[in-house]
Design an enzyme around this catalytic site. Structure first.
Site, PDB file in Angstrom:
ATOM      1  N   TYR A  30      46.948  35.416  41.245  1.00  0.00           N
ATOM      2  CA  TYR A  30      47.668  35.943  42.402  1.00  0.00           C
ATOM      3  C   TYR A  30      48.111  34.833  43.350  1.00  0.00           C
ATOM      4  O   TYR A  30      47.909  34.907  44.566  1.00  0.00           O
ATOM      5  CB  TYR A  30      46.809  36.980  43.130  1.00  0.00           C
ATOM      6  CG  TYR A  30      46.604  38.225  42.322  1.00  0.00           C
ATOM      7  CD1 TYR A  30      47.589  39.197  42.253  1.00  0.00           C
ATOM      8  CD2 TYR A  30      45.434  38.410  41.599  1.00  0.00           C
ATOM      9  CE1 TYR A  30      47.417  40.336  41.478  1.00  0.00           C
ATOM     10  CE2 TYR A  30      45.249  39.543  40.815  1.00  0.00           C
ATOM     11  CZ  TYR A  30      46.248  40.502  40.764  1.00  0.00           C
ATOM     12  OH  TYR A  30      46.075  41.624  39.989  1.00  0.00           O
ATOM     13  N   TYR A  45      41.602  50.464  41.633  1.00  0.00           N
ATOM     14  CA  TYR A  45      41.957  49.250  40.887  1.00  0.00           C
ATOM     15  C   TYR A  45      41.139  49.236  39.600  1.00  0.00           C
ATOM     16  O   TYR A  45      39.915  49.354  39.629  1.00  0.00           O
ATOM     17  CB  TYR A  45      41.656  47.990  41.697  1.00  0.00           C
ATOM     18  CG  TYR A  45      41.877  46.725  40.901  1.00  0.00           C
ATOM     19  CD1 TYR A  45      43.146  46.192  40.746  1.00  0.00           C
ATOM     20  CD2 TYR A  45      40.811  46.088  40.260  1.00  0.00           C
ATOM     21  CE1 TYR A  45      43.368  45.044  39.992  1.00  0.00           C
ATOM     22  CE2 TYR A  45      41.015  44.941  39.501  1.00  0.00           C
ATOM     23  CZ  TYR A  45      42.289  44.432  39.372  1.00  0.00           C
ATOM     24  OH  TYR A  45      42.500  43.304  38.611  1.00  0.00           O
ATOM     25  N   ASP A  70      34.550  53.955  36.110  1.00  0.00           N
ATOM     26  CA  ASP A  70      34.724  52.507  36.033  1.00  0.00           C
ATOM     27  C   ASP A  70      33.659  51.862  36.917  1.00  0.00           C
ATOM     28  O   ASP A  70      33.814  51.768  38.136  1.00  0.00           O
ATOM     29  CB  ASP A  70      36.140  52.153  36.506  1.00  0.00           C
ATOM     30  CG  ASP A  70      36.406  50.651  36.514  1.00  0.00           C
ATOM     31  OD1 ASP A  70      35.445  49.867  36.316  1.00  0.00           O
ATOM     32  OD2 ASP A  70      37.566  50.257  36.733  1.00  0.00           O
ATOM     33  N   LYS A 111      31.703  42.404  34.371  1.00  0.00           N
ATOM     34  CA  LYS A 111      31.342  41.472  35.437  1.00  0.00           C
ATOM     35  C   LYS A 111      29.893  41.004  35.337  1.00  0.00           C
ATOM     36  O   LYS A 111      29.587  40.042  34.669  1.00  0.00           O
ATOM     37  CB  LYS A 111      31.668  42.077  36.800  1.00  0.00           C
ATOM     38  CG  LYS A 111      33.174  42.160  37.067  1.00  0.00           C
ATOM     39  CD  LYS A 111      33.489  42.420  38.496  1.00  0.00           C
ATOM     40  CE  LYS A 111      34.986  42.537  38.759  1.00  0.00           C
ATOM     41  NZ  LYS A 111      35.730  41.281  38.609  1.00  0.00           N
TER      42      LYS A 111
END
Length: 438
Positions: free
Chosen positions: A18, A146, A246, A275
């Protein structure tokens, strides 16, 4: 190359997440990282207040994980999972079956969180096909959510969020309003109206609903009431559609319990984890299904689940995952997260009085300072250097998700750095992204 030459090469040739090439070079050259601290080449020791994008639950270079990777590297770094299996994958699978909520025990290893989400969506569609409903090929997701940066995962993330540029290459799904009832407020049943209406309107097309339980991460750092999940589970059961949770960011004690779904006492049909699965040491994720979902697909006309990453169940990643899960099993992280949460609440609550504060939110080892307007990147970097705390704000959100081994004294320093950023002169409010957007 010296430090200046290294940073110049990086600026000219290496894209960062980004960020623009050349105009937004790396600000620091990381040299080593241990525990809660990242050491830079110019001598800074920065507390990693964001767990290197939320994955370093045990801290950097946890010796147990490093040793596991080293030992596995002497035997086999990789072998294809098509036609072979291996002991690290089997052992990690056994540990996951025991660690995950009971009933979620069919594991598909993936390369990253985004890929786990892609697998979950495909699994839901293939399940509905097996049930005789090939028309059910769409999902319902939440605005403000997200789920990753690959095309399928982007398509399930906030339709007005960071991925609007790529709308034309993304599949079309349906979106309900995000829950507005805060995690620390009493449940308000009217908060579920949008989801009920969305599902009812498109019921004949819907394979599953997907959401981040309790904690919406990369599009707004929002913490919502677990009562929403209870209603969602009942809705999915009523209509025969699957529920996908999620837990990539919220799992592994980040919000307090092992998984955020435990706040609501529910089980999904499919869940995504990643993660912290390997303690942040090496990329790995998993899409985990219930026996019902897995057996329905297996016993159908198309019995193979149609996905297969090259590095699926990579032995090094599996070894890291085994060591990481052992740490999660043997350390008292629930108590550690309670201490972190209490300290965050104590330190961040006074920041509500700052002129530029829009909101303060805390749940588990997550603390969010939402600003009315963001400060300049130069001011943020000045605070980082002066406080020795690595924060990476995005848009108007200054947040911390520290390693679960972070001390109370370190939490105090993190909160002081967040306060300093909140006190910086805000920039004029304009449309557009900046280099701190994740």
């Amino acid at each position: 190359m010296n430090l200046k030459e290294n940073l110049q090469f990086d600026k000219e040739h290496l894209w960062h997440p980004y960020a623009a090439l050349k105009n937004t070079p790396a600000r620091f050259l990381a040299k080593e990282a241990h525990g809660t601290t990242i050491e830079t080449a110019d001598g800074l020791h920065l507390i990693d207040a964001v767990s290197s994008w939320w994955c370093m639950a045990h801290g950097h270079n946890a010796p147990e994980i490093v040793e596991a990777i080293q030992k596995q590297s002497e035997k086999m770094c990789h072998v294809m999972f098509g036609g072979f299996t291996h002991e690290p994958a089997i052992e990690l699978g056994e540990k996951l079956v025991n660690f995950l909520p009971q009933g979620l025990n069919r594991i598909f290893f993936a390369d990253s969180g985004s890929i786990a989400v892609e697998c979950a969506a495909k699994m839901a569609v293939q399940y509905q096909y097996a049930m005789g409903h090939p028309e059910k090929s769409k999902l319902v997701a939440l605005k403000g959510g997200y789920h990753g940066d690959t095309a399928g995962a982007m398509a399930l993330s906030d339709p007005d969020g960071m991925h609007v540029l790529f709308r034309e290459i993304m599949p079309h799904h349906y979106f309900a309003e995000r829950p507005n009832c805060r995690v620390d407020e009493p449940w308000d049943d009217t908060d579920f109206v949008s989801m009920e209406q969305t599902v009812a309107e498109h019921l004949h097309e819907i394979a599953a609903v997907i959401c981040e339980p309790v904690f919406q991460g990369g599009n707004g750092m929002w913490l919502y009431n677990a009562g929403y999940l209870k209603r969602l589970r009942k809705l999915c059961d009523r209509y025969g559609i699957l529920l996908i949770l999620d837990e990539i960011a919220s799992g592994f004690f980040r919000t307090g319990p092992r998984f955020a779904m435990e706040h609501a006492g529910i089980l999904p049909d499919i869940m995504c984890i990643g993660k912290a699965l390997t303690g942040g040491s090496i990329t790995m994720a998993a899409c985990v299904a219930s026996e019902m979902v897995a057996e329905t697909i297996t016993n159908s006309k198309i019995s193979a689940f149609m996905h297969g990453p090259t590095y699926m169940a990579n032995p090094l990643a599996c070894a890291a995952g085994i060591a990481s899960l052992s740490l999660f099993e043997n350390r008292d992280y629930p108590s550690a997260v309670k201490r972190i949460e209490a300290r965050l609440k104590q330190n961040l609550a006074p920041l509500r009085s700052l002129e530029n504060t829009a909101d303060v939110r805390v749940c588990g080892a997550i603390g969010v300072l939402e600003l009315k307007a963001k400060p300049s990147s130069d001011d943020i970097l000045k605070v980082i250097r002066e406080t020795g705390v690595w924060l990476r704000p995005f848009c108007n959100y200054v947040y911390t998700m520290p390693p679960l081994v972070t001390t109370e004294a370190e939490i105090d320093r993190i909160c002081e750095a967040m306060k300093r950023i909140g006190e910086c002169e805000p920039l004029p409010v304009v449309d557009g992204d900046d280099e701190f957007h994740e």
